[in-house]
Design a protein around this motif. Structure first.
Motif, PDB file in Angstrom:
ATOM      1  N   LEU A 121      -5.312  10.316  -0.653  1.00 62.61           N
ATOM      2  CA  LEU A 121      -4.404   9.644   0.121  1.00 62.61           C
ATOM      3  C   LEU A 121      -5.054   8.518   0.997  1.00 62.61           C
ATOM      4  O   LEU A 121      -4.527   7.445   1.145  1.00 62.61           O
ATOM      5  N   ARG A 138      -5.352  -0.368  -1.068  1.00 63.44           N
ATOM      6  CA  ARG A 138      -4.185  -1.387  -1.054  1.00 63.44           C
ATOM      7  C   ARG A 138      -4.031  -1.937   0.092  1.00 63.44           C
ATOM      8  O   ARG A 138      -3.486  -3.099   0.053  1.00 63.44           O
ATOM      9  N   ALA A 191      -6.709   5.817  -1.371  1.00 66.80           N
ATOM     10  CA  ALA A 191      -5.504   4.995  -2.061  1.00 66.80           C
ATOM     11  C   ALA A 191      -4.997   4.001  -1.016  1.00 66.80           C
ATOM     12  O   ALA A 191      -4.760   2.791  -1.399  1.00 66.80           O
ATOM     13  N   ILE A 192      -4.476   4.447   0.091  1.00 63.72           N
ATOM     14  CA  ILE A 192      -3.878   3.550   1.010  1.00 63.72           C
ATOM     15  C   ILE A 192      -4.932   2.523   1.640  1.00 63.72           C
ATOM     16  O   ILE A 192      -4.552   1.314   1.700  1.00 63.72           O
ATOM     17  N   THR A 251       2.737   1.339  -3.396  1.00 70.08           N
ATOM     18  CA  THR A 251       2.023   1.817  -4.757  1.00 70.08           C
ATOM     19  C   THR A 251       1.543   3.401  -4.642  1.00 70.08           C
ATOM     20  O   THR A 251       1.671   4.192  -5.645  1.00 70.08           O
ATOM     21  N   THR A 252       1.247   3.995  -3.375  1.00 74.72           N
ATOM     22  CA  THR A 252       0.530   5.225  -3.227  1.00 74.72           C
ATOM     23  C   THR A 252       1.722   6.204  -3.219  1.00 74.72           C
ATOM     24  O   THR A 252       1.540   6.885  -4.221  1.00 74.72           O
ATOM     25  N   ALA A 309       0.978  -1.060  -0.022  1.00 74.71           N
ATOM     26  CA  ALA A 309      -0.040   0.023   0.052  1.00 74.71           C
ATOM     27  C   ALA A 309       0.803   1.111   0.018  1.00 74.71           C
ATOM     28  O   ALA A 309       0.562   2.148  -0.697  1.00 74.71           O
TER      29      ALA A 309
END
Length: 605
Positions: free
Chosen positions: A597, A604, A600-601, A282-283, A279
């Motif tokens: 943010l 993942r 996205a986290i 990727t972020t 996570a």
């Protein structure tokens, strides 16, 4: 001296210096304030230079004799101590550069600027060395308050005040978010020490509270590091801040934001109950790529040198974020070397830009075309710095970029293309400006109305009226900084120390055992490769060659090659409109960044 003594002194020296300058500046003549500020800066450099060898196996100091579970702990590892040493070196450079830079009257105001610089240094050094989350916030705010005051130092002009207020309100909003994240972690764990928070998170599963706390804490760090879309304040502040302040903000302050993200993640959130590696990787890789590319495009569009250099800083911050997101010792090594050399190069470029502002009262690339031919040494240094920014070997920027590219290529083979593109475009933009201003190469550019730069730069000099004789410190300081940037790439001992530091930095178990006073296990990560390779040299030459070719081709064009209706031109105009200068727009983008943010986290994780 022992680390127990050196660590508190590293924070106390600049605080004491600020107090002395604020008090003595009322009675000392200008030269007395300069001598006192320089003495404090030299002592701080010596203190941190003595501390750095102690940090090889982690050095700690429990303030007041209280153990880590109760009191405040200062921790020096090679990366944190090295960054603190970079702060001290750049502060010394700024103090020396400012000897003949400001035309301040003798009297009660003579010590204000150096006192603020010392406070700025205390906040930055304390942030780099603290092992406590709340005190990291306190030092971060001390750094910020000093930076606000320094940005608006010329209070007689409304533009610096506007830039300082935009900077202050944006970063204060982010600071409240960060404090809320710290509060969430404290409610969950009852701890503020970085390592003890991690120990209390370990038995739990990652949940929404953990993700939100991490995102909120990172908000202030991302704003200070000027990652897209948290970056809008940076070019506006750089355009109006005094040049010595820009040297510190772009040279080391934004890098501290990147360091803070890496420190908080590795120490608190990298283990069980934290944020899973995929996570984070990727972020922050996506965030780094976006920042690098947007910064490079906006850098290329500028004709105001301070804004140009500010956007180049944004682009390089993206590269640093990619190196951190690799979550590997070799990536951390490359980023550490890159940050150290970039800080010296960027400070040198701003110092050279200050010469133009001193001499001509403007830093407009088009308006200064050919006017600085007489400044031959400054022109040569500016050209060398531009090539160093592009990644020309043997500068440390090239070595750090090569190590980061090699680490990235083993994980995502397309990432080195981003490094080459960002460094080449930003280096070309700086080189283009240098060729036009210092050497008068090419015709005077003609810009379409939609490309006119709105910078807020007036025609009045930032310093004194233009002078015939250039103070030697204005050229000696950037020359020394460029020598240091070359030394970082040429001296194996520097890269070796940073590589060992990266192996410790990415080993949270060893860090936690040392800080909490338990028997320290042997580091589990290997020392990564940190030497020049033929591939790294060739890629560095490629980046520098692309920068030189792009700059040379551009300076010979009188008008832009793209029509106003070309899709690329439309995209650029859209990006420029986003940088509106309106505080409400910047805060809205900050809120959007926080939400993205978190999502996205969470997805993942």
């Amino acid at each position: 001296m022992s680390a127990d003594t050196l660590l508190p002194l590293a924070v106390a020296i600049p605080l004491l210096g600020a107090a002395l300058l604020a008090f003595a500046g009322r009675t000392l003549p200008r030269i007395g304030c300069d001598i006192l500020a320089t003495s404090c800066a030299v002592v701080e450099v010596i203190c941190l230079a003595l501390l750095w060898p102690h940090s090889r196996h982690l050095a700690t100091a429990n303030l007041g004799g209280w153990p880590a579970r109760l009191g405040i702990v200062l921790v020096a590892d090679p990366i944190g101590a090295g960054l603190a040493l970079l702060v001290a070196v750049l502060v010394l450079a700024v103090v020396v550069y400012s000897w003949q830079y400001f035309d301040e009257p003798t009297g009660e105001h003579a010590g204000v600027f150096p006192a603020l610089i010392m406070l700025f240094e205390a906040g930055m050094v304390g942030f780099a060395l603290t092992g406590d989350l709340f005190n990291a916030f306190v030092f971060f705010e001390l750094m910020g308050v000093a930076a606000y005051a320094l940005t608006g130092y010329r209070i007689e002009d409304s533009r610096p005040l506007h830039g300082a207020l935009t900077f202050a309100i944006t970063t204060s909003f982010a600071a409240y978010c960060s404090l809320l994240g710290i509060g969430l972690l404290y409610a969950r764990t009852g701890e503020l020490n970085l390592t003890r928070i991690a120990l209390h998170l370990a038995p739990r599963h990652t949940d929404v509270l953990t993700v939100v706390a991490f995102a909120l804490i990172c908000t202030a760090l991302l704003v200070k590091s000027a990652a897209v879309p948290f970056h809008f304040w940076l070019p506006d502040a750089h355009a109006v801040a005094p040049t010595p302040v820009c040297m510190l903000m772009s040279g080391v302050m934004v890098e501290l934001g990147v360091y803070g993200i890496a420190r908080v993640y590795w120490t608190v959130f990298s283990g069980p109950g934290g944020i899973p590696h995929p996570a984070f990787h990727t972020t922050f890789t996506a965030l780094g790529v976006l920042t690098a590319l947007v910064g490079a495009v906006m850098c290329w569009q500028q004709r105001h040198l301070k804004r140009l250099l500010a956007f180049s800083t944004v682009s390089h911050v993206g590269l640093f974020l990619i190196g951190v997101a690799l979550l590997a010792p070799d990536g951390a090594t490359g980023t550490a070397v890159y940050v150290a050399a970039h800080g010296c190069v960027k400070a040198a470029l701003f110092a050279l830009t200050g010469i133009l502002l001193d001499r001509y009262g403007s830093v407009d690339e088009h308006g200064l075309h050919g006017k600085a031919r007489e400044l031959r040494l400054a022109g040569v240094l500016f050209t060398v710095a531009a090539m160093a920014l592009a990644g020309l070997p043997p500068f440390g920027t090239a070595l750090g970029k090569a190590l980061s590219e090699d680490s990235a290529a083993h994980r995502q083979p397309w990432l080195p293309v981003v490094f080459v593109a960002a460094s080449a475009v930003t280096g070309a933009a700086v080189l283009r400006a240098g060729l036009r201003i210092f050497f008068g190469i090419g015709p005077v550019p003609r810009s379409r109305p939609d490309q006119e730069e709105t910078t807020g730069e007036g025609e009045e000099p930032e310093l004194r009226s233009a002078q015939r004789t250039l103070p030697p410190t204005l050229t000696v300081v950037p020359a020394v900084l460029l020598v240091l940037a070359a030394a970082i790439g040429c001296l194996p001992a520097v890269a070796d120390a940073l590589a060992q530091g990266a192996s410790l930095f990415t080993d949270p178990a060893h860090y936690a055992a040392t800080v909490t006073g338990h028997p320290s296990p042997e580091p589990t990560t290997r020392v990564p490769d940190h030497e020049w390779t033929m591939t790294g040299v060739l890629v560095g030459l490629l980046s520098a060659g692309l920068a030189a070719a792009l700059a040379t081709a551009t300076v010979h064009q009188r008008t832009p090659t793209l029509s106003a209706h070309h899709p690329a031109a439309r995209l650029v105009r859209a990006l420029r409109r986003l940088h509106s200068g309106r505080l409400g727009d910047y805060l809205a983008w900050l809120a959007v960044g926080i939400a993205v943010l978190c999502v996205a986290i969470t997805v993942r994780a």
